[in-house]
Motif scaffolding. Sequence first.
Motif, PDB file in Angstrom:
ATOM      1  N   LYS A 171       0.840  -1.203   0.000  1.00  0.00           N
ATOM      2  CA  LYS A 171       0.000   0.000   0.000  1.00  0.00           C
ATOM      3  C   LYS A 171       0.875   1.253   0.000  1.00  0.00           C
ATOM      4  O   LYS A 171       0.612   2.212  -0.723  1.00  0.00           O
ATOM      5  CB  LYS A 171      -0.930  -0.014   1.213  1.00  0.00           C
ATOM      6  N   LYS A 174       2.482   1.720  -3.442  1.00  0.00           N
ATOM      7  CA  LYS A 174       1.500   2.229  -4.404  1.00  0.00           C
ATOM      8  C   LYS A 174       1.272   3.723  -4.179  1.00  0.00           C
ATOM      9  O   LYS A 174       1.218   4.498  -5.124  1.00  0.00           O
ATOM     10  CB  LYS A 174       0.190   1.454  -4.260  1.00  0.00           C
ATOM     11  N   LYS A 175       1.164   4.131  -2.925  1.00  0.00           N
ATOM     12  CA  LYS A 175       0.967   5.544  -2.584  1.00  0.00           C
ATOM     13  C   LYS A 175       2.155   6.374  -3.058  1.00  0.00           C
ATOM     14  O   LYS A 175       1.980   7.448  -3.640  1.00  0.00           O
ATOM     15  CB  LYS A 175       0.772   5.705  -1.080  1.00  0.00           C
TER      16      LYS A 175
END
Length: 186
Positions: A171, A174-175
């Motif tokens: 996560k 991806k951020k």
Amino acid sequence: MEIEIIKSLQSINSNVFDIFCKTISHFANYIGFIFVFLILFTLVHKKYSVYFVLTYGLSILANFILKYIINRPRPYMVDSSIKNILPGSGASMPSGHTLSATIIVCFCLFAILKKCKHKSIKILSTILFTVFIACVIISRMYLGQHYLSDTIVGFIEGIIFSSIGIALFAKNQKKEMNDGKNNKQS
């Protein structure tokens, strides 16, 4: 029944098997952790190694808390016919070595499956890591330290912590990628 599993494993009793099981146990603990951390840090991704360390540390803390709450005596303490081949202390449930091995394996496999392009290496790695965890489970029982249920709970605990740690890393990655794209467009 779990005591009988341990007794049947200990009936194998040989110096070679003693050494093998002790060695596997050491690699399923801090030695394996340090080795994998160094590999992840230098060859894979520095931030991924940080997630590995945090996941490992939090899981060990949770494991100590569970051991304290459950307070199950080790097999050799319950049945005097079970040998204490590799002295251990504290409670039995859940198996910290199995937890540790599972986290090590999950983080290594995720990195290999993500980075490696060769299907045969991915398959071979999965097989070898699966065999490693099976050996850890067998060794912990053979050494008189854990019941099968202790190792199963340690394995499940390791899967849960690894899944959370790896998902948080993914996560975050991806951020960072999205933030990088947004900064280039500005």
